[in-house]
Design a protein around this motif. Structure first.
Motif, PDB file in Angstrom:
ATOM      1  N   CYS A  96      39.605  46.123  50.777  1.00  0.00           N
ATOM      2  CA  CYS A  96      38.757  46.197  51.969  1.00  0.00           C
ATOM      3  C   CYS A  96      38.092  44.866  52.301  1.00  0.00           C
ATOM      4  CB  CYS A  96      37.694  47.276  51.812  1.00  0.00           C
ATOM      5  SG  CYS A  96      36.466  46.938  50.522  1.00  0.00           S
ATOM      6  N   SER A  97      37.954  44.002  51.293  1.00  0.00           N
ATOM      7  CA  SER A  97      37.266  42.733  51.526  1.00  0.00           C
ATOM      8  C   SER A  97      37.793  41.658  50.588  1.00  0.00           C
ATOM      9  CB  SER A  97      35.768  42.900  51.278  1.00  0.00           C
ATOM     10  OG  SER A  97      35.534  43.170  49.909  1.00  0.00           O
ATOM     11  N   ASP A  98      37.442  40.425  50.894  1.00  0.00           N
ATOM     12  CA  ASP A  98      37.789  39.294  50.047  1.00  0.00           C
ATOM     13  C   ASP A  98      37.131  39.454  48.678  1.00  0.00           C
ATOM     14  OD1 ASP A  98      39.044  36.707  49.753  1.00  0.00           O
ATOM     15  OD2 ASP A  98      37.035  35.840  49.817  1.00  0.00           O
ATOM     16  N   LYS A  99      35.943  40.009  48.652  1.00  0.00           N
ATOM     17  CA  LYS A  99      35.212  40.209  47.404  1.00  0.00           C
ATOM     18  C   LYS A  99      35.990  41.135  46.454  1.00  0.00           C
ATOM     19  CE  LYS A  99      30.859  42.018  45.599  1.00  0.00           C
ATOM     20  NZ  LYS A  99      29.594  42.672  45.916  1.00  0.00           N
ATOM     21  N   CYS A 100      36.458  42.268  46.974  1.00  0.00           N
ATOM     22  CA  CYS A 100      37.221  43.207  46.141  1.00  0.00           C
ATOM     23  C   CYS A 100      38.540  42.587  45.686  1.00  0.00           C
ATOM     24  CB  CYS A 100      37.475  44.512  46.890  1.00  0.00           C
ATOM     25  SG  CYS A 100      36.034  45.601  46.926  1.00  0.00           S
ATOM     26  N   TYR A 101      39.161  41.804  46.541  1.00  0.00           N
ATOM     27  CA  TYR A 101      40.408  41.118  46.205  1.00  0.00           C
ATOM     28  C   TYR A 101      40.170  40.148  45.048  1.00  0.00           C
ATOM     29  CZ  TYR A 101      44.610  38.249  46.920  1.00  0.00           C
ATOM     30  OH  TYR A 101      45.782  37.562  46.752  1.00  0.00           O
ATOM     31  N   LYS A 102      39.083  39.372  45.110  1.00  0.00           N
ATOM     32  CA  LYS A 102      38.769  38.413  44.056  1.00  0.00           C
ATOM     33  C   LYS A 102      38.405  39.110  42.746  1.00  0.00           C
ATOM     34  CE  LYS A 102      37.416  34.657  47.084  1.00  0.00           C
ATOM     35  NZ  LYS A 102      36.329  33.803  47.572  1.00  0.00           N
ATOM     36  N   ILE A 103      37.709  40.233  42.830  1.00  0.00           N
ATOM     37  CA  ILE A 103      37.369  41.000  41.626  1.00  0.00           C
ATOM     38  C   ILE A 103      38.648  41.468  40.941  1.00  0.00           C
ATOM     39  CG2 ILE A 103      36.375  43.187  40.798  1.00  0.00           C
ATOM     40  CD1 ILE A 103      34.180  42.815  42.956  1.00  0.00           C
ATOM     41  N   ASP A 104      39.602  41.950  41.720  1.00  0.00           N
ATOM     42  CA  ASP A 104      40.869  42.425  41.162  1.00  0.00           C
ATOM     43  C   ASP A 104      41.632  41.280  40.496  1.00  0.00           C
ATOM     44  OD1 ASP A 104      43.002  44.592  40.970  1.00  0.00           O
ATOM     45  OD2 ASP A 104      44.084  42.992  42.013  1.00  0.00           O
ATOM     46  N   ILE A 105      41.698  40.136  41.154  1.00  0.00           N
ATOM     47  CA  ILE A 105      42.393  38.982  40.573  1.00  0.00           C
ATOM     48  C   ILE A 105      41.744  38.586  39.253  1.00  0.00           C
ATOM     49  CG2 ILE A 105      42.822  36.503  40.836  1.00  0.00           C
ATOM     50  CD1 ILE A 105      43.288  37.043  43.816  1.00  0.00           C
ATOM     51  N   GLN A 106      40.415  38.523  39.215  1.00  0.00           N
ATOM     52  CA  GLN A 106      39.728  38.141  37.988  1.00  0.00           C
ATOM     53  C   GLN A 106      39.988  39.141  36.869  1.00  0.00           C
ATOM     54  OE1 GLN A 106      37.994  35.123  37.547  1.00  0.00           O
ATOM     55  NE2 GLN A 106      38.375  35.780  35.467  1.00  0.00           N
ATOM     56  N   LYS A 107      40.014  40.433  37.185  1.00  0.00           N
ATOM     57  CA  LYS A 107      40.314  41.456  36.173  1.00  0.00           C
ATOM     58  C   LYS A 107      41.707  41.250  35.597  1.00  0.00           C
ATOM     59  CE  LYS A 107      37.528  45.367  37.752  1.00  0.00           C
ATOM     60  NZ  LYS A 107      37.610  46.728  38.301  1.00  0.00           N
ATOM     61  N   ARG A 108      42.676  40.952  36.484  1.00  0.00           N
ATOM     62  CA  ARG A 108      44.050  40.743  36.014  1.00  0.00           C
ATOM     63  C   ARG A 108      44.159  39.483  35.154  1.00  0.00           C
ATOM     64  NH1 ARG A 108      47.800  40.735  40.739  1.00  0.00           N
ATOM     65  NH2 ARG A 108      45.999  40.383  42.044  1.00  0.00           N
ATOM     66  N   ILE A 109      43.436  38.439  35.512  1.00  0.00           N
ATOM     67  CA  ILE A 109      43.438  37.216  34.695  1.00  0.00           C
ATOM     68  C   ILE A 109      42.838  37.510  33.326  1.00  0.00           C
ATOM     69  CG2 ILE A 109      42.367  34.936  34.416  1.00  0.00           C
ATOM     70  CD1 ILE A 109      42.620  34.657  37.512  1.00  0.00           C
ATOM     71  N   ASN A 110      41.721  38.216  33.308  1.00  0.00           N
ATOM     72  CA  ASN A 110      41.069  38.562  32.042  1.00  0.00           C
ATOM     73  C   ASN A 110      41.986  39.395  31.157  1.00  0.00           C
ATOM     74  OD1 ASN A 110      38.831  37.194  32.971  1.00  0.00           O
ATOM     75  ND2 ASN A 110      37.668  39.033  33.454  1.00  0.00           N
ATOM     76  N   GLU A 111      42.666  40.382  31.719  1.00  0.00           N
ATOM     77  CA  GLU A 111      43.576  41.228  30.956  1.00  0.00           C
ATOM     78  C   GLU A 111      44.751  40.419  30.411  1.00  0.00           C
ATOM     79  OE1 GLU A 111      44.712  44.462  33.508  1.00  0.00           O
ATOM     80  OE2 GLU A 111      42.719  45.340  33.470  1.00  0.00           O
ATOM     81  N   ALA A 112      45.274  39.506  31.210  1.00  0.00           N
ATOM     82  CA  ALA A 112      46.434  38.724  30.802  1.00  0.00           C
ATOM     83  C   ALA A 112      46.094  37.726  29.703  1.00  0.00           C
ATOM     84  CB  ALA A 112      47.015  37.991  32.010  1.00  0.00           C
ATOM     85  N   THR A 113      44.869  37.232  29.678  1.00  0.00           N
ATOM     86  CA  THR A 113      44.498  36.214  28.692  1.00  0.00           C
ATOM     87  C   THR A 113      43.655  36.755  27.545  1.00  0.00           C
ATOM     88  OG1 THR A 113      42.558  35.579  29.997  1.00  0.00           O
ATOM     89  CG2 THR A 113      44.592  34.352  30.401  1.00  0.00           C
ATOM     90  N   GLU A 114      43.321  38.022  27.582  1.00  0.00           N
ATOM     91  CA  GLU A 114      42.438  38.611  26.580  1.00  0.00           C
ATOM     92  C   GLU A 114      42.932  38.388  25.155  1.00  0.00           C
ATOM     93  OE1 GLU A 114      41.363  43.130  25.606  1.00  0.00           O
ATOM     94  OE2 GLU A 114      40.680  42.456  27.559  1.00  0.00           O
ATOM     95  N   ASN A 115      44.186  38.647  24.884  1.00  0.00           N
ATOM     96  CA  ASN A 115      44.724  38.530  23.526  1.00  0.00           C
ATOM     97  C   ASN A 115      45.658  37.338  23.378  1.00  0.00           C
ATOM     98  OD1 ASN A 115      43.412  40.902  22.584  1.00  0.00           O
ATOM     99  ND2 ASN A 115      44.919  42.118  23.669  1.00  0.00           N
TER     100      ASN A 115
END
Length: 52
Positions: free
Chosen positions: A19-38
Motif C-alpha cells: 500500500c505504501s513505500d513504507k510497507c515495501y521497505k519494511i518487507d525488503i528489510q525483513k527479507r534481507i534480515n532472514e537471508a543474512t540471519e544465519n
C-alpha cells in the motif's frame, strides 16, 4: 482493491503488492534480515582479513 502484503490494508494504487513505500521497505528489510540471519561466510572472510 488489492491487499497490502505487509500490513493487510486494502488499497487502490501502491507499490508492487504494498500500500505504501513504507510497507515495501519494511518487507525488503525483513527479507534481507532472514537471508543474512544465519549467514556467516561474509563475517568469516572479514575475520580472516583482520588476523593477517
Amino acid at each position: 482493491m488489492s491487499k497490502c502484503k505487509e500490513c493487510g490494508k486494502e488499497y487502490e494504487s501502491g507499490i508492487k503488492e504494498f500500500c505504501s513505500d513504507k510497507c515495501y521497505k519494511i518487507d525488503i528489510q525483513k527479507r534481507i534480515n532472514e537471508a543474512t540471519e544465519n549467514e556467516e561466510s561474509h563475517t568469516k572472510k572479514i575475520s580472516k582479513l583482520d588476523e593477517n
